[in-house]
Design a protein around this motif. Structure first.
Motif, PDB file in Angstrom:
ATOM      1  N   LEU A  40       0.892  -1.176   0.003  1.00 47.54           N
ATOM      2  CA  LEU A  40       0.095   0.160  -0.324  1.00 47.54           C
ATOM      3  C   LEU A  40       0.341   0.836   0.316  1.00 47.54           C
ATOM      4  O   LEU A  40       2.345   1.423   0.496  1.00 47.54           O
ATOM      5  N   ASN A  41       0.525   2.443  -0.185  1.00 45.13           N
ATOM      6  CA  ASN A  41       0.798   3.175  -0.094  1.00 45.13           C
ATOM      7  C   ASN A  41       0.053   4.042   0.731  1.00 45.13           C
ATOM      8  O   ASN A  41      -0.406   4.420   1.495  1.00 45.13           O
ATOM      9  N   GLU A  42       1.520   4.896   1.750  1.00 44.23           N
ATOM     10  CA  GLU A  42       1.516   6.448   2.893  1.00 44.23           C
ATOM     11  C   GLU A  42      -0.171   6.622   2.931  1.00 44.23           C
ATOM     12  O   GLU A  42      -1.045   7.883   3.612  1.00 44.23           O
ATOM     13  N   SER A  43       0.127   7.149   1.016  1.00 47.90           N
ATOM     14  CA  SER A  43      -0.908   8.332   0.885  1.00 47.90           C
ATOM     15  C   SER A  43      -2.940   7.721   1.140  1.00 47.90           C
ATOM     16  O   SER A  43      -3.302   8.484   1.977  1.00 47.90           O
ATOM     17  N   ASP A  44      -2.506   5.925   1.119  1.00 43.96           N
ATOM     18  CA  ASP A  44      -3.915   5.332   1.359  1.00 43.96           C
ATOM     19  C   ASP A  44      -4.460   5.774   2.539  1.00 43.96           C
ATOM     20  O   ASP A  44      -5.842   5.546   2.390  1.00 43.96           O
ATOM     21  N   PHE A  45      -4.005   5.865   3.627  1.00 43.71           N
ATOM     22  CA  PHE A  45      -4.498   5.815   5.142  1.00 43.71           C
ATOM     23  C   PHE A  45      -5.095   7.278   5.067  1.00 43.71           C
ATOM     24  O   PHE A  45      -4.498   8.363   5.192  1.00 43.71           O
ATOM     25  N   THR A  46      -6.150   7.325   5.996  1.00 44.14           N
ATOM     26  CA  THR A  46      -6.739   8.424   7.112  1.00 44.14           C
ATOM     27  C   THR A  46      -5.272   9.196   8.116  1.00 44.14           C
ATOM     28  O   THR A  46      -5.150   7.952   9.209  1.00 44.14           O
ATOM     29  N   PRO A  47      -5.422  10.381   8.430  1.00 43.13           N
ATOM     30  CA  PRO A  47      -4.040  10.402   8.512  1.00 43.13           C
ATOM     31  C   PRO A  47      -4.352  10.255  10.361  1.00 43.13           C
ATOM     32  O   PRO A  47      -5.617  10.839  10.313  1.00 43.13           O
ATOM     33  N   ASN A  48      -3.538   9.973  10.844  1.00 45.02           N
ATOM     34  CA  ASN A  48      -3.688  10.149  12.224  1.00 45.02           C
ATOM     35  C   ASN A  48      -4.552   8.721  13.102  1.00 45.02           C
ATOM     36  O   ASN A  48      -5.351   9.286  13.887  1.00 45.02           O
ATOM     37  N   SER A  49      -5.346   7.970  11.701  1.00 45.20           N
ATOM     38  CA  SER A  49      -5.713   6.873  12.543  1.00 45.20           C
ATOM     39  C   SER A  49      -5.644   5.191  13.215  1.00 45.20           C
ATOM     40  O   SER A  49      -6.378   4.460  13.413  1.00 45.20           O
ATOM     41  N   GLY A  50      -4.082   5.539  13.560  1.00 43.69           N
ATOM     42  CA  GLY A  50      -3.414   4.440  13.986  1.00 43.69           C
ATOM     43  C   GLY A  50      -2.528   4.792  14.694  1.00 43.69           C
ATOM     44  O   GLY A  50      -1.106   5.368  13.920  1.00 43.69           O
ATOM     45  N   ARG A  51      -2.053   4.445  15.695  1.00 39.70           N
ATOM     46  CA  ARG A  51      -0.296   4.535  16.335  1.00 39.70           C
ATOM     47  C   ARG A  51       0.758   3.773  16.015  1.00 39.70           C
ATOM     48  O   ARG A  51       1.775   4.389  16.277  1.00 39.70           O
ATOM     49  N   LEU A  52       0.212   2.632  15.295  1.00 34.61           N
ATOM     50  CA  LEU A  52       1.518   2.104  14.691  1.00 34.61           C
ATOM     51  C   LEU A  52       1.314   2.376  12.837  1.00 34.61           C
ATOM     52  O   LEU A  52       1.890   2.396  11.638  1.00 34.61           O
ATOM     53  N   GLN A  53       0.667   3.863  12.650  1.00 32.57           N
ATOM     54  CA  GLN A  53       1.098   4.068  11.367  1.00 32.57           C
ATOM     55  C   GLN A  53       2.675   5.149  11.004  1.00 32.57           C
ATOM     56  O   GLN A  53       2.746   5.986  10.612  1.00 32.57           O
ATOM     57  N   ARG A  54       3.328   4.301  10.183  1.00 29.48           N
ATOM     58  CA  ARG A  54       4.308   4.298   9.877  1.00 29.48           C
ATOM     59  C   ARG A  54       4.851   3.111   8.894  1.00 29.48           C
ATOM     60  O   ARG A  54       4.173   2.150   9.046  1.00 29.48           O
ATOM     61  N   LYS A  55       6.203   3.314   8.777  1.00 31.22           N
ATOM     62  CA  LYS A  55       6.600   2.192   7.705  1.00 31.22           C
ATOM     63  C   LYS A  55       7.462   1.175   8.662  1.00 31.22           C
ATOM     64  O   LYS A  55       8.069   1.635   9.859  1.00 31.22           O
ATOM     65  N   PRO A  56       7.057  -0.265   7.825  1.00 29.21           N
ATOM     66  CA  PRO A  56       6.702  -0.424   7.032  1.00 29.21           C
ATOM     67  C   PRO A  56       5.069  -1.022   7.101  1.00 29.21           C
ATOM     68  O   PRO A  56       4.903  -1.572   6.633  1.00 29.21           O
ATOM     69  N   PHE A  57       4.530  -1.091   8.194  1.00 27.45           N
ATOM     70  CA  PHE A  57       2.924  -1.320   8.629  1.00 27.45           C
ATOM     71  C   PHE A  57       1.809  -1.043   7.646  1.00 27.45           C
ATOM     72  O   PHE A  57       0.707  -1.802   7.391  1.00 27.45           O
ATOM     73  N   ILE A  58       2.317   0.870   7.125  1.00 31.13           N
ATOM     74  CA  ILE A  58       0.963   1.103   6.392  1.00 31.13           C
ATOM     75  C   ILE A  58       1.731   0.702   4.849  1.00 31.13           C
ATOM     76  O   ILE A  58       0.608   1.321   3.956  1.00 31.13           O
TER      77      ILE A  58
END
Length: 405
Positions: A211-229
């Motif tokens: 997936l792409n970082e831009s796919d995610f809603t900002p600040n929607s999870g505390r692990l919202q960083r590479k490589p998780f997203i």
């Protein structure tokens, strides 16, 4: 004397963990959730029979949510994809249910896709998961995506995120792991979601999403960083929640549970090579967790009835959080336990034979297919008429004339 709720602990009463569900309220709302367990083709056919009975009874349009894992997700994905084609009549009966759901599922049940996917994934270019996706696309879903699912009922196809250890939910409005974050309006193919949900380890797992970082809603999870997203590693939804309870239980006050899961057999001389040993241990874990969740679910139904019968406090937070209306039926259930005199004939020794069918995505003989479908149909009917709708007329017979014998 009334039931004392003060000594009940939420953590021990609830079969699911109390985490964020995306619901505006922490308490369940009015509505019916249907949970479809894992268990390979055996569970898929068992659930097919249950859905057949629910359709006849006009229950399908009454469902607010259908939550599934593994083998349950195979049929749930098809039901969602074909929802608009079922042609519901004024009684809520999908008149095209057999042609749109039964026939394709039975065709798939005659084909082995687990061994074929493992062998072709190991010997040819592409992963095992990619071969599983191709098989699902060819036989059931084509190029359909999550956006081809209906808005209502909400279909939730559950996988497990190996990186976060949390549930990864595929839905039309979003896919989400409460730790990693959410992707709104995902265009993920339905075959990919079902493959992730049914990627049983160690053979069919993992299923990976780039997936792409831009796919995610900002600040929607505390692990919202590479490589998780950016590189999501998923496995079978049953690893986290083998009854598919999580998202339905937390949101709705009435829960129907269809359990086609397996049973751990005694093994006096367990295999010691690492692959078969790991497989045995994974099945032990699945069996124990399933048994615990089943007991807690049934205890919740019983506790609710006891509280209502004793006119205890039904407005307390504990009552609302830990009890539900509804019913459970399982592939290992004794149909006589429902206490009805007019159930379809289902000798326990014969239904136990069906419950012992292997947990595989492996070709099943047409006669066994019909018996499994008949069994799901009959036990669902008994559970619904016993605990949900006593006014429902008894069925006149099985879908297939051979019954369960």
């Amino acid at each position: 004397m009334g039931l004392d709720l003060k000594h009940l602990d939420i953590k021990t009463c609830s079969p699911v963990s109390l985490i964020d569900t995306g619901s505006p309220s922490e308490f369940p709302v009015a509505g019916i959730g249907l949970c479809l367990s894992g268990g390979g083709y055996r569970a898929m056919l068992f659930h097919l029979g249950a859905l057949w009975r629910l359709n006849e009874a006009g229950f399908l349009p009454k469902l607010a949510r259908i939550s599934s894992v593994s083998g349950g997700s195979i049929i749930a994905g098809l039901l969602g994809f074909k929802w608009k084609s079922l042609a519901f009549d004024e009684n809520g009966v999908g008149i095209q249910f057999v042609s749109e759901i039964v026939d394709p599922i039975r065709e798939l049940s005659a084909i082995t896709i687990d061994i074929d996917s493992i062998l072709s994934g190991a010997l040819l270019p592409g992963s095992i998961a990619s071969k599983l996706i191709e098989a699902y696309k060819e036989h059931l879903y084509g190029d359909a995506t999550l956006q081809d699912l209906p808005d209502l009922p909400r279909f939730v196809i559950n996988a497990t995120n190996v990186q976060s250890g949390a549930l990864w939910r595929f839905m039309k409005p979003y896919m989400r792991d409460y730790l990693v974050g959410e992707v709104k309006n995902p265009k993920i193919e339905l075959a990919v979601a079902v493959a992730a949900s049914s990627a049983f380890p160690p053979f069919l797992s993992p299923m990976e999403l780039d997936l792409n970082e831009s796919d995610f809603t900002p600040n929607s999870g505390r692990l919202q960083r590479k490589p998780f997203i950016t590189h999501v590693v998923l496995t079978d939804g049953g690893v986290y929640d083998n009854l598919g309870l999580e998202t339905a239980w937390k949101r709705y006050d009435t829960i129907l549970v269809s359990d086609g899961g397996g049973h751990l057999e005694y093994e006096p001389n367990p295999k010691k090579d690492w692959l078969r040993h790991v497989y045995r241990v994974l099945n032990m874990i699945d069996s124990q967790v399933r048994a615990l969740r089943k007991r807690q679910v049934i205890d919740s139904f019983k506790r609710r009835k006891k509280i209502l019968d004793e006119k205890a406090d039904t407005k307390s937070d504990l009552f609302r959080l830990t009890t539900r209306a509804g019913t459970y039926w399982g592939v290992r259930t004794n149909i006589n336990d429902y206490g009805l005199s007019d159930v379809l004939p289902c000798p326990f020794e014969k239904t136990t034979e069906l419950a012992n069918e292997p947990t595989r995505l492996n070709s099943i003989d047409p006669i066994i297919q019909e018996r499994l479908i008949n069994w799901g149909y009959a036990v669902c009917d008994a559970a619904i008429r016993s605990h949900v709708d006593g006014s429902l007329p008894a069925p006149i017979g099985f879908p297939y004339s051979r019954g369960v014998v």
